[in-house]
Design an enzyme around this catalytic site. Structure first.
Site, mmCIF file in Angstrom:
data_model
loop_
_atom_site.group_PDB
_atom_site.id
_atom_site.type_symbol
_atom_site.label_atom_id
_atom_site.label_comp_id
_atom_site.label_asym_id
_atom_site.label_seq_id
_atom_site.Cartn_x
_atom_site.Cartn_y
_atom_site.Cartn_z
ATOM 1 N N CYS A 51 38.799 11.852 51.594
ATOM 2 C CA CYS A 51 37.803 12.749 51.549
ATOM 3 C C CYS A 51 37.646 13.097 50.051
ATOM 4 O O CYS A 51 36.791 13.892 49.780
ATOM 5 C CB CYS A 51 38.102 14.027 52.235
ATOM 6 S SG CYS A 51 39.565 15.033 51.616
ATOM 7 N N ASP A 107 45.212 11.954 57.649
ATOM 8 C CA ASP A 107 43.887 12.754 57.002
ATOM 9 C C ASP A 107 44.069 13.959 56.208
ATOM 10 O O ASP A 107 44.234 14.901 56.092
ATOM 11 C CB ASP A 107 43.291 13.375 58.283
ATOM 12 C CG ASP A 107 41.772 14.185 57.684
ATOM 13 O OD1 ASP A 107 41.385 13.858 56.886
ATOM 14 O OD2 ASP A 107 41.515 15.030 58.365
#
Ligand code: SAH
Length: 401
Positions: free
Chosen positions: A345, A305
């Protein structure tokens, strides 16, 4: 109040996206600006024949010259307008029924809630606001008063300390703008898990609230029980908490920030989920993954992530190389039958492109994999159908052979 202080006339043929309710007007679409509007002034957007298309706030210093607030000609931009939009966003969150299990979530997701440039996150009885554009910055005081009246928070913190503000000619700001200062480590709840959030200095507005639903999806008992998990870019342990609840063999948490890992550790303790066998490793993800590959350390699950790699169009190629390297390393250290949960992201990298990058990494790693679930941002970070740019977080859960 409503006073529109200028007019923007679009070039012929450039009104279509506006009619289709895309809220951005780029400098290249503008034929003429009348009335010398200043930053944050409300302008009327007109087609080449002078017909009303929309009402927007203006910024002469940004490539996105105006952001649309309304397409309704008789809707003035006054306190009632702001209140109406804010109430609608709050109602949409109430309909998600997140409370009481979850007390920290996004209340206003900028353009996707019809409020360009404005982010408001709720952390129990505190609110954190971010003004990402110079336009919205002008209306900040009105917005703060409306939020205070509607929600009666203990305090409102402004965390407008983000890089995008520089593109708008704004300085970073981080301060208490209403009510009381929150405790340094303030505890909120996410799906019943206790999480400390530092609302003044934590990343984003304190926590990565957008990963809430992915934490549940990835850390299901059948995925994590009795498994060795590598949680790369662990931050304050969001994924680790959800995983620890289902008795994995070990969780290795890796992050470049020692402070974040210390908070991750505290979060596990706070939930009585601290386990002596878990590891907390401060360092560079690329280096440590390479070390695991070189020393043949293997895992049953790898969570990737990373922070945003692409901030501008120019970064995209380099960002893709970064994502490819990371995913390649992850494929090299996963046991057959293991799971890779991989995220990006970067809004500038589409879900399609991201999947292609992961595919490239897989082929180079000489492995096979299936996508068993596609992942995105939590439902309190909605995506506007007329503004696809509001989709930024994407992820793939892959079974690797
Ligand atoms: N997974 C987390 C959020 C991750 S945010 C959650 O669910 O809450 C990205 C994290 O990557 C940040 O904590 C940052 O400190 C860390 N980071 C940034 N660059 C890094 C690098 N090169 N190596 C390791 N960690 C890094």
């Amino acid at each position: 109040m409503t006073t529109t202080t200028g007019e923007i006339i679009l070039k012929p043929g450039r009104e279509k996206p506006v009619r289709n309710r895309h809220p951005w007007i780029f400098s290249g679409a503008i034929q003429q600006v009348r009335g010398k509007p200043k930053t944050g002034d409300i302008v009327e957007v007109l087609d080449k024949n002078g017909r009303f298309l929309a009402r927007a706030y203006y910024n002469p210093h940004s490539q996105i010259r105006a952001r649309i607030l309304t397409w309704t000609s008789n809707e003035p931009i006054d306190p009632t307008f702001w209140e109406h939009r804010i109430k609608q966003a709050i109602t949409a969150r109430q309909l998600l029924a997140l409370e009481p299990a979850t007390t920290a979530y996004r209340l206003i997701h900028a353009e996707a809630d019809g409020l360009p440039g404005l982010i408001v996150d709720k952390y129990a009885n505190y609110l954190v606001i971010q003004c990402l554009t110079a336009g919205i910055d002008r209306y900040k005081q009105t917005i703060i008063e409306i939020l205070a009246n509607l929600l009666h928070p203990t305090g409102i913190i402004e965390r407008s300390d983000v890089d995008v503000r520089r593109k708008e000619g704004l300085e970073p700001v981080s301060s208490i703008v209403w009510g009381n200062k929150p405790p340094e480590l303030f505890v909120v709840q996410e799906n019943g898990f206790l999480m400390q959030a530092n609302l003044l200095t934590g990343h984003k507005t304190g926590l990565y609230l957008d990963q809430r639903e992915n934490r549940t999806a990835v850390c299901q008992p059948h995925h994590v029980s009795h498994k060795e998990i590598l949680n790369v870019f662990a931050y304050t342990g969001g994924f680790a908490l959800y995983a620890a609840a289902h008795h994995p063999t070990t969780i290795v948490n890796l992050d470049s920030s020692a402070t974040a890992l210390q908070e991750a550790h505290q979060n596990l303790q706070l939930n009585n989920l601290h386990r002596p066998q878990d590891e907390y490793i401060t360092g560079d993800a690329f280096e440590i993954l390479r070390y695991y590959r070189d020393t043949n350390r293997q895992f049953d699950m790898v969570i990737l992530d990373p922070p945003k790699f692409a901030h501008t169009q120019r970064d995209i190629e380099r960002a893709c190389r970064g994502y490819k390297d990371l995913n390649w390393l992850a494929f090299r250290i996963l046991r057959p039958g293991g799971l890779l949960a991989t995220f990006s992201c970067s809004g500038l990298i589409s879900a399609d492109l991201f999947q292609k990058v992961v595919f490239g990494a897989l082929v180079d790693a000489g492995r096979e994999a299936q996508i068993i679930q596609t992942l995105g941002q939590a439902s309190d970070h909605p995506i506007s159908l007329t503004f696809p740019e509001s989709a930024y977080l994407k992820g793939l859960l892959c079974r690797v052979w």
